[in-house]
Write a protein that holds these residues in place. Structure first.
Motif, short mmCIF file in Angstrom:
data_model
loop_
_atom_site.label_atom_id
_atom_site.label_comp_id
_atom_site.label_asym_id
_atom_site.label_seq_id
_atom_site.Cartn_x
_atom_site.Cartn_y
_atom_site.Cartn_z
N ILE A 63 37.73 31.96 39.98
CA ILE A 63 38.40 32.42 41.21
C ILE A 63 38.30 31.38 42.32
CG2 ILE A 63 38.04 34.88 40.69
CD1 ILE A 63 36.10 34.69 43.28
N GLY A 64 37.46 30.36 42.10
CA GLY A 64 37.47 29.20 42.98
C GLY A 64 36.72 29.33 44.28
N ASP A 65 37.27 30.09 45.23
CA ASP A 65 36.71 30.11 46.58
C ASP A 65 36.26 31.48 47.01
OD1 ASP A 65 36.97 27.43 47.46
OD2 ASP A 65 39.16 27.74 47.51
N ARG A 66 35.36 31.48 47.97
CA ARG A 66 34.85 32.70 48.54
C ARG A 66 35.99 33.57 49.09
NH1 ARG A 66 29.54 32.62 51.54
NH2 ARG A 66 29.04 34.80 51.34
N GLU A 67 36.98 32.92 49.72
CA GLU A 67 38.08 33.69 50.35
C GLU A 67 38.81 34.57 49.33
OE1 GLU A 67 39.09 29.72 51.31
OE2 GLU A 67 37.02 30.38 51.46
N ASN A 68 38.74 34.16 48.07
CA ASN A 68 39.49 34.92 47.06
C ASN A 68 38.80 36.20 46.63
OD1 ASN A 68 41.53 33.00 47.04
ND2 ASN A 68 40.42 31.73 45.57
N VAL A 69 37.51 36.32 46.96
CA VAL A 69 36.75 37.47 46.46
C VAL A 69 37.39 38.78 46.92
CG1 VAL A 69 34.53 38.67 46.54
CG2 VAL A 69 34.60 36.18 46.34
N GLU A 70 37.73 38.83 48.20
CA GLU A 70 38.25 40.05 48.81
C GLU A 70 39.47 40.59 48.05
OE1 GLU A 70 36.56 41.68 50.87
OE2 GLU A 70 38.13 43.22 50.98
N ARG A 71 40.29 39.66 47.64
CA ARG A 71 41.50 40.01 46.92
C ARG A 71 41.17 40.79 45.63
NH1 ARG A 71 45.94 35.80 44.50
NH2 ARG A 71 47.16 37.45 43.52
N PHE A 72 40.12 40.37 44.94
CA PHE A 72 39.77 41.03 43.68
C PHE A 72 39.02 42.35 43.92
CE2 PHE A 72 40.73 36.70 42.58
CZ PHE A 72 41.64 36.89 41.54
N VAL A 73 38.34 42.43 45.04
CA VAL A 73 37.74 43.71 45.43
C VAL A 73 38.87 44.73 45.57
CG1 VAL A 73 36.51 44.94 47.28
CG2 VAL A 73 35.77 42.63 46.59
N LYS A 74 39.95 44.32 46.25
CA LYS A 74 41.10 45.20 46.46
C LYS A 74 41.81 45.52 45.16
CE LYS A 74 42.40 44.39 51.26
NZ LYS A 74 42.49 42.99 51.70
N LEU A 75 41.99 44.47 44.33
CA LEU A 75 42.69 44.67 43.07
C LEU A 75 41.94 45.68 42.19
CD1 LEU A 75 45.03 43.96 41.14
CD2 LEU A 75 43.65 42.04 40.31
N ALA A 76 40.61 45.54 42.16
CA ALA A 76 39.80 46.46 41.35
C ALA A 76 40.02 47.89 41.84
CB ALA A 76 38.32 46.08 41.43
N GLU A 77 40.02 48.06 43.15
CA GLU A 77 40.22 49.38 43.74
C GLU A 77 41.59 49.94 43.33
OE1 GLU A 77 40.13 50.30 48.27
OE2 GLU A 77 38.26 49.27 47.69
N GLN A 78 42.60 49.08 43.47
CA GLN A 78 43.96 49.47 43.12
C GLN A 78 44.07 49.92 41.67
OE1 GLN A 78 45.91 45.82 44.66
NE2 GLN A 78 47.82 46.98 44.42
#
Ligand SMILES: Cc1cc2nc3c(=O)[nH]c(=O)nc-3n(C[C@H](O)[C@H](O)[C@H](O)COP(=O)(O)OP(=O)(O)OC[C@H]3O[C@@H](n4cnc5c(N)ncnc54)[C@H](O)[C@@H]3O)c2cc1C
Lengths: 313, 306
Positions: A208-223
């Motif tokens: 996932i490369g960068d810290r900034e990308n973490v949030e996106r996967f938190v949301k995706l998991a929720e979705q």
């Protein structure tokens, strides 16, 4: 020289699964199988080591209740001196890493670690292990005529079943003054997420490369209705708490679906998830070891796939 | 008590079970260590805290692969190079230890050592750029895969000579995953050791360090170890620094000491062959555009969860 000695691994009074696996691994080798238990009161653990395929349990009275590497080293060296085993099997575990290589260096033994296959061939022990970061496998031959110390990869061999009671013997060794002394254990901190009970894990790795990308996967998991889990580098970097880590030093999980994005499939990661119901792996590298355990794989950029998943949910 | 008695006192306490203490091979190192710690004073110019870190330049295979003609290694053209991840955190940890000493007005030094061919000096230069003071390369054949006992034996005389308070190694290398060199080296040097450490606090007055050994499942074993000691370092112990451009330039100008290894004894294994394993045999590959892949994933998830 004959037979196999297995050094039992135990923690807080319990025999660890890896010892059962070593018994299964030993069954492929000629000669009797002996399990050695090193502890202050080894008889307290002995019954747990009476497994199918074990011919003898040796009680080595040494050290304290818990592991100390100098004690295990002295015990194993004494066992090798007294019994001249053909092969010694130790788990490729944190405990094993602390003494098995030292014994091999001291006695100039044959040695191989992270071994996932072994056989006798032309009078030598041949071990299979990986090189080049799990991308390549290799066969190594250990020298004939001396004891071979082999550290076996956990979760490869099936755990041996409980057996009938086996013969026991005692062995004493010279007292050891450990230079590295166990003081106490500290449990991993409690957490309100429990990834071990989730049916669906969306698991992200260094891809996932960068810290900034973490949030996106938190949301995706929720979705997606998934619980987010991670590989170790994500925890090391401080991006996610250790409670979400899958693998040998994290949690062992067995969800119905394990969706791995950008995880290479290092042995210590696989140890924690390879028995999952359906493993789906997305990785740009067609040679990634994760595809060995995956049921479904896609050689693709995880961000492109994530874009589409976000659209679908 | 003479300086020498003092030292032997430390070692006997440290390793009552060890016979022979330091072999004569390592005597120069012992004398150097004594000079620094034996009577509590330090001769001028020698550091008060010294850490040696063993590092490896690891290789990674890209999307394609080809083997050498003997079938015992991968063709160098197909490999990328990097400093082993575990060794980078070990260097960082050593730098933090010695920086703490420097802040307290003490001399300190970090020395990095590797075994390998000339191209492996790249790894040493990266460590110098991070802040290590000196680098040593023990000559080794380029590209060949070495067994861990051979590596440990080549490192031993050099590391012994440096007589460090602490020797650090990475837990394992990302390419060979043997987790053996550090523990073997400790044995050859007759140093107390702890493997897989994720926190270190030195108590030099007491002659010990308290370390956190990280076990399976994240359980931590708190261990007290006598100094000098060898520790194998686990990732997550720190966040390693990046080298500045200026430091990289300076590191490129530094001299790297090259040491010839003594004659090798037979190693602990011989490589018969290496081969590309069948990959993804059991996996059904999802083909098509990212949209098609995502749609299939959704289908699979729904089917499994219903
Ligand atoms: C004693 C010990 C215990 C350990 N315990 C654990 C543990 O519990 N859990 C654990 O996970 N590790 C553990 N490790 C670490 C382990 O060895 C590996 O270092 C780690 O698992 C690697 O994590 P990763 O796969 O996320 O990273 P990497 O190995 O760096 O893999 C990243 C992957 O992402 C892929 N990628 C990159 N970019 C993209 C993209 N855009 N799209 C798709 N794919 C991409 C790459 O091809 C690569 O395969 C342990 C190590 C030791 C020594």
């Amino acid at each position: 020289m004959s037979g196999t000695i297995i050094v039992a691994e135990h923690l807080q009074g319990r025999l660890r699964d890896v010892t059962r696996e070593l018994v299964t691994a030993a069954a492929t080798l000629p000669g009797p199988v002996t399990v050695a238990i090193v502890a202050r009161e080894p008889e307290r653990i002995a019954a747990q080591a009476e497994l199918e395929g074990v011919n003898e349990v040796v009680l080595v009275r040494a050290g304290g209740d818990e592991f100390e590497n100098d004690v295990y080293q002295a015990a194993l060296q004494a066992l090798i001196a007294q019994r001249a085993p053909e092969v010694v099997l130790v788990g490729f575990t944190v405990g094993g890493m602390g003494y098995a290589p030292a014994v091999a260096a001291r006695l100039s033994c044959g040695f191989a670690s992270d071994v996932f296959g072994l056989e006798r061939r032309d009078g030598r022990l041949v071990c299979r292990r990986a090189f080049y970061g799990a991308k390549v496998h290799g066969e190594v031959a250990l020298p004939a005529g001396r004891t071979s110390v082999v550290m076996v990869r956990p979760t490869v061999f099936a755990p041996a079943a409980d057996g009938a009671s086996t013969s026991r013997s005692d062995m004493s060794i010279d007292p050891v003054t450990p230079r590295a002394r166990h003081l106490r254990f500290v449990e991993a901190p409690q957490s309100d997420v429990d990834i071990t009970t989730a049916d669906f894990l969306l698991s992200i790795g260094r891809g996932i490369g960068d810290r900034e990308n973490v949030e996106r996967f938190v949301k995706l998991a929720e979705q997606m209705g998934a619980t987010l889990s991670v590989s170790r580098p994500i925890v090391d970097a401080g991006w996610m708490p250790a409670a979400r880590q899958v693998g040998q030093s994290g949690k062992t999980v067995k969800p119905k679906v394990y969706l791995a994005l950008g995880i290479s499939g290092a042995v210590q990661h696989l140890a924690g998830m390879k028995t999952s119901g359906a493993i789906i792996a997305v990785n740009t590298d067609p040679e990634a070891a994760i595809f060995d355990v995956a049921h479904y794989g896609a050689v693709a950029d995880l961000f492109d796939v994530a874009d589409e998943l976000e659209r679908l949910f | 008590m003479s300086t020498a008695d003092n030292f032997v006192g430390i070692v006997v306490h440290a390793g009552g079970n060890v016979k022979g203490l330091f072999g004569p091979r390592f005597l120069p190192g012992v004398v150097a260590y004594l000079a620094r710690h034996g009577d509590g004073t330090s001769p001028e110019g020698t550091p008060e805290v010294k850490a040696v870190v063993c590092v490896k330049q690891v290789v990674a295979i890209g999307d394609e692969i080809a083997f050498t003609d003997d079938g015992k290694s991968v063709d160098g053209d197909y490999l990328d190079h990097a400093v082993n991840e575990w060794d980078v955190v070990a260097v960082e940890e050593a730098l933090r230890m010695t920086e703490a000493a420097s802040a307290a007005g003490e001399e300190s030094e970090v020395v990095v050592v590797t075994v390998g061919g000339e191209e492996n000096e790249e790894a040493l230069r990266r460590c110098l750029a991070m802040g290590a003071q000196r680098a040593i390369r023990v000559e080794g054949q380029s590209g060949a895969l070495l067994d861990p006992l051979t590596v440990a034996r080549r490192l031993a005389p050099v590391v012994a000579r440096e007589a460090a308070d602490v020797v650090l190694c990475g837990v394992q290398s990302s390419d060979s995953v043997q987790a053996a060199v550090g523990t073997m080296l400790a044995e050859l040097l007759e140093l107390p050791r702890v493997a897989v450490v994720k926190e270190i606090s030195l108590d030099r007055a007491d002659g010990t360090a308290t370390v956190m050994r990280e076990l399976e499942g994240g359980l931590v074993d708190v261990v007290e170890v006598d100094l000098p000691a060898l520790l194998t370092v686990q990732t997550g112990i720190n966040e390693p620094r990046y080298a500045t451009l200026r430091a990289i330039k300076q590191a490129n100008l530094k001299e790297i000491e090259v040491v010839e290894p003594s004659q090798d004894a037979p190693g602990c294994y011989e490589i018969l062959r290496i081969y590309a394993p069948p990959r993804g045999e059991g996996a059904e590959m999802l083909e098509g555009s990212p949209a098609e892949v995502a749609a299939r994933i959704v289908e699979l998830v729904k089917a499994r969860l219903s």
